[in-house]
Design an enzyme around this catalytic site. Structure first.
Site, PDB file in Angstrom:
ATOM      1  N   SER A  59      39.108  41.042  46.810  1.00  0.00           N
ATOM      2  CA  SER A  59      40.867  41.275  46.986  1.00  0.00           C
ATOM      3  C   SER A  59      40.640  43.123  46.425  1.00  0.00           C
ATOM      4  CB  SER A  59      40.828  40.662  45.274  1.00  0.00           C
ATOM      5  OG  SER A  59      40.131  40.694  44.082  1.00  0.00           O
ATOM      6  N   ASP A  60      42.422  43.022  46.819  1.00  0.00           N
ATOM      7  CA  ASP A  60      42.526  44.620  45.464  1.00  0.00           C
ATOM      8  C   ASP A  60      42.643  43.415  44.356  1.00  0.00           C
ATOM      9  OD1 ASP A  60      42.930  47.330  45.499  1.00  0.00           O
ATOM     10  OD2 ASP A  60      44.227  47.211  46.491  1.00  0.00           O
ATOM     11  N   TYR A  61      42.202  45.247  43.254  1.00  0.00           N
ATOM     12  CA  TYR A  61      42.664  45.165  41.787  1.00  0.00           C
ATOM     13  C   TYR A  61      43.139  43.817  40.867  1.00  0.00           C
ATOM     14  CZ  TYR A  61      40.798  47.959  37.747  1.00  0.00           C
ATOM     15  OH  TYR A  61      40.695  48.344  36.834  1.00  0.00           O
TER      16      TYR A  61
ATOM     17  N   ALA B  88      44.393  41.435  41.947  1.00  0.00           N
ATOM     18  CA  ALA B  88      45.327  41.316  43.950  1.00  0.00           C
ATOM     19  C   ALA B  88      45.512  38.948  43.232  1.00  0.00           C
ATOM     20  CB  ALA B  88      44.807  41.649  45.045  1.00  0.00           C
TER      21      ALA B  88
END
Ligand code: NOJ
Length: 732
Positions: A267-269, A271
């Site tokens: 995942s992005d930060y 997300a």
């Protein structure tokens, strides 16, 4: 997915908490690069992080650095945790580690993927020496709207250029053996269509035709996977109403079922956490369930998987088999990068201390930087400058600047080696530097008292002004969308005053996107686009200013005439009412300006001139399964050696969906000696003519095509050929 016996045996022995632990990615507070970057989001101190590692609750740590402490982390994981599974150490290493190379957008201007492969390799050598296994790069987002700040991290507006650079960077980071001590695992990001956010506003939504998604935004990911990438990062945005980080159609349907991707989705930060703010999940638990079941393997920084997956498995809402599959993927990734065999790989303090590679990397940084500089304008051949008998005034807030050299996303650059513009110019001038006058004239965003007066006086006494202007580097990168892509007013005022002296002006721009140039900046005698060039900024710009390097870069993004044209991209679909030279009323245009860019995609000058012969086609009747051979003679008709980026565009005249006015299909940078010529050859197959049709099928349609071999997206004369239907004989 079948894994090795040792991985299956580990999974069989793991508790649910240990399984979930492998899927957790947390800030590396054992060796942080900066104090708490985001204290709200689960950042803990070193002892707590190590305690979590000991308990088997951490699969991966990110954005810490250092071999010695990296060994400590690994020692705790391997010797003190129950199952001894090593931690994967990751970071955002985007365009250099200690040695900083040009921002990716700038490097894309070189139109030399091989150069990006070399700088990514050098980056990997430095990053792995500093105790890292894994980078969250390359960003492969296509950016068609220059208001968006993260275009700086990618390769610009074009898909073919984007694919070439995506693949090159993956190859460079990873090398040819993923287990090697200097292999840096790559992570193409942000999956997907992050660059298509509405109005270029960061984190906004993406409303996109499935065909555009497939034809423009997905191919660079496929190119990165074909080049060997085995992890991918999800995007923050939604796509047509479904957040990318919980988008099963994307993360499982397209990625795994259609493309057969067998790596890890990170995942992005936070997300997964953001699914609640999106209004796509009811609460944290629901967000966890939706993200995980959609195919998001790793959760970065929210702690949601640790907090909620065990209960979701317990209740049966997340099947244990699904959890096992995620864990299996992560363990396979660790095995593929050699961590299960050698937990201490890339954690060698001696290698970290060894600076043997530095001279080579510095030389590469200078070469990459000068190869990224685009010459937009050069009236009266004001460039190159003379090193003798020319009084030069170096004016502008970037003349001495040390704070805007690295560009966005440089966490670990060795600032002590950054070279300001003034230093490079002085070094090039040698003894003649005694007569160089340097005047800032204004601050980056504000006037300074007496600044303009001093700049005007210096300009009056000079034969030429080098005017160093641009965007502060914090105007681009994450969360840096702009409403106006011009220069700060204080700089524009400086430019007007300096230009009014009548002394010729060479504008040297620093920028993380295409800019809308106006007034004295637009009208300067010469303009150089230098992006953010990294460690060797000063020397690289001086090399071009004085002609020690003949500029060869071309724009990877169209420079518009005004911000209001955004999103502007050269390969826009045809309109039913194109503007005509003879008539502009009731045509597709703006009230105030023609709908042309100021400088098109692919544009850039050289200190020499090139001429193109018309392309010669192997056939004008291309059989369905045949390959079209194209040959063009390109001549250097000037006085100095130079390099030209030869570009091949096509246009599909009639199709079942409206097609772009032109599309880049191939390019090659060639060196041609003064007075010399080269034959440039391309080969096109039907695949290059394909697009996604109304039914979602990617295919070429028989019929007439135009083809240009030329210097930029607006130049050249087309020739045409016909793609014959399957089964039709190519014989005339
Ligand atoms: C957020 C950014 O969008 C992403 O590119 C980056 O890799 C992560 N933060 C981790 O720092």
């Amino acid at each position: 997915m079948a894994a090795s016996a040792r991985i299956e045996s580990l999974i069989a022995r793991m508790t649910v908490e240990e399984k979930v632990g492998q899927l957790g990615v947390f800030a590396d507070m054992v060796r942080p690069f900066a104090p708490d970057v985001n204290p709200e989001a689960n950042v803990r101190n070193a002892d707590e992080v190590l305690a979590q590692v000991r308990a088997g609750r951490v699969g991966s740590l990110f954005n810490g650095v250092g071999a010695e402490l990296g060994r400590r982390i690994q020692q705790v994981a391997v010797e003190e945790s129950r199952l001894g599974i090593p931690v994967a150490l990751a970071a955002d290493v985007i365009h250099g580690m200690r040695t900083v190379f040009p921002i990716p957008l700038g490097e894309a201007a070189s139109f030399e993927p091989a150069l990006a492969e070399r700088t990514a390799r050098a980056t990997a050598v430095e990053a792995t020496a500093a105790g890292l296994h894994w980078t969250y790069a390359p960003a492969v987002d296509i950016a068609r709207d220059q208001r968006w700040g993260r275009g700086a991290e990618g390769a610009g507006e074009d898909v073919v250029l984007g694919c070439a650079f995506a693949a090159a960077r993956v190859r460079g980071f990873q090398g040819d053996d993923l287990t090697a001590h200097d292999a840096l695992l790559a992570t193409p990001k942000h999956f997907a269509a992050y660059g298509a956010v509405a109005a270029g506003m960061e984190y906004a939504s993406v409303d996109i035709a499935p065909q555009t998604l497939r034809d423009v935004h997905l191919p660079p990911f496929q190119a990165a996977f074909a080049a060997g990438a085995i992890s991918v990062m999800s995007a923050f945005n939604d796509i047509n109403g479904v957040p990318a980080s919980a988008n099963r159609g994307l993360l499982t349907g397209i990625l795994r079922e259609e493309w057969g991707f067998d790596g890890v989705v990170i995942s992005d930060y936070t997300a997964d956490m953001e699914l609640v703010a999106h209004g796509y999940a009811e609460d944290d638990r629901d967000a966890t369930k939706k993200a995980f079941l959609a195919g998001l393997d790793l959760s970065m920084q929210s702690g949601f998987y640790a907090a909620h997956l065990p209960a979701l498995v317990e209740s049966g809402e997340v099947p244990m088999a699904a959890l096992d599959e995620g864990v299996r993927r992560m363990l396979v990734l660790k095995e593929r990068i050699g961590l299960l065999d050698d937990p201490y790989r890339s954690l060698d303090p001696e290698r970290e201390a060894d600076t043997g590679h530095l001279a080579d990397h510095e030389a590469l940084a200078r070469d990459a930087a000068r190869r990224s500089i685009v010459l937009l304008k050069n009236d009266d051949a004001v460039l190159p400058l003379k090193k003798r008998e020319q009084r030069i005034a170096l004016v502008g807030p970037f003349a001495r600047d040390r704070e805007n050299i690295e560009g966005c996303w440089t966490l670990f650059g060795d600032r002590s080696r950054y070279e300001p513009l003034e230093d490079g110019v002085r070094a090039a001038l040698g003894e003649a530097a005694a007569s160089l006058v340097v005047v800032p004239g204004c601050d980056l965003e504000a006037p300074v008292e007496g600044g303009i007066e001093a700049a005007v006086a210096a300009a009056r006494d000079a034969d030429v002004v080098v005017l160093a202007l641009g965007e502060p580097q914090r105007y681009s990168g994450e969360a840096q969308s702009r409403i106006d892509i011009g220069l700060p007013p204080a700089q524009e005022a400086l430019a007007e005053a300096v230009a009014a002296t009548g002394t010729p002006v060479v504008v040297v721009l620093r920028n993380g996107r295409a800019l809308a140039l106006t007034g004295a900046v637009r009208d300067a005698q010469a303009i150089l686009v230098t992006w953010y060039l990294g460690t060797r900024t000063g020397s690289a710009v001086a090399d071009v200013l004085f002609g020690d390097y003949n500029p060869s870069a071309r724009l990877p993004v169209s420079f518009p005439q005004a911000t209001g044209q955004q999103p502007y991209f050269y390969n826009h679909p045809r309109t039913g009412r194109p503007e005509l030279p003879t008539m502009s009323e009731f045509k597709a245009r703006w009230r105030e300006i023609p709908n042309e860019p100021l400088y098109p995609f692919g544009y850039g000058l050289s200190y020499t001139r090139f001429e193109y012969d018309a392309p010669r086609l192997g056939t004008t009747r291309l059989g369905w399964d045949d390959t079209l051979e194209i040959v063009t003679t390109v001549r250097n008709v000037g006085d100095v050696d130079g390099e030209e980026v030869v570009q091949l565009y096509i246009h599909d005249r009639v199709a079942s969906r409206v097609r772009p006015v032109r599309e880049l299909k191939a390019f090659e940078k060639v060196a041609i000696a003064a007075g010399g010529e080269v034959e440039v050859r391309f080969a096109l197959h039907r695949d290059a003519l394909a697009f996604t049709d109304a039914d979602g099928v990617r295919r070429a349609e028989p019929g007439l095509f135009d083809l240009w071999v030329c210097a930029n997206a607006k130049s050249g004369e087309p020739v045409s050929f016909e793609l014959l239907a399957s089964g039709v004989s190519a014989a005339p």
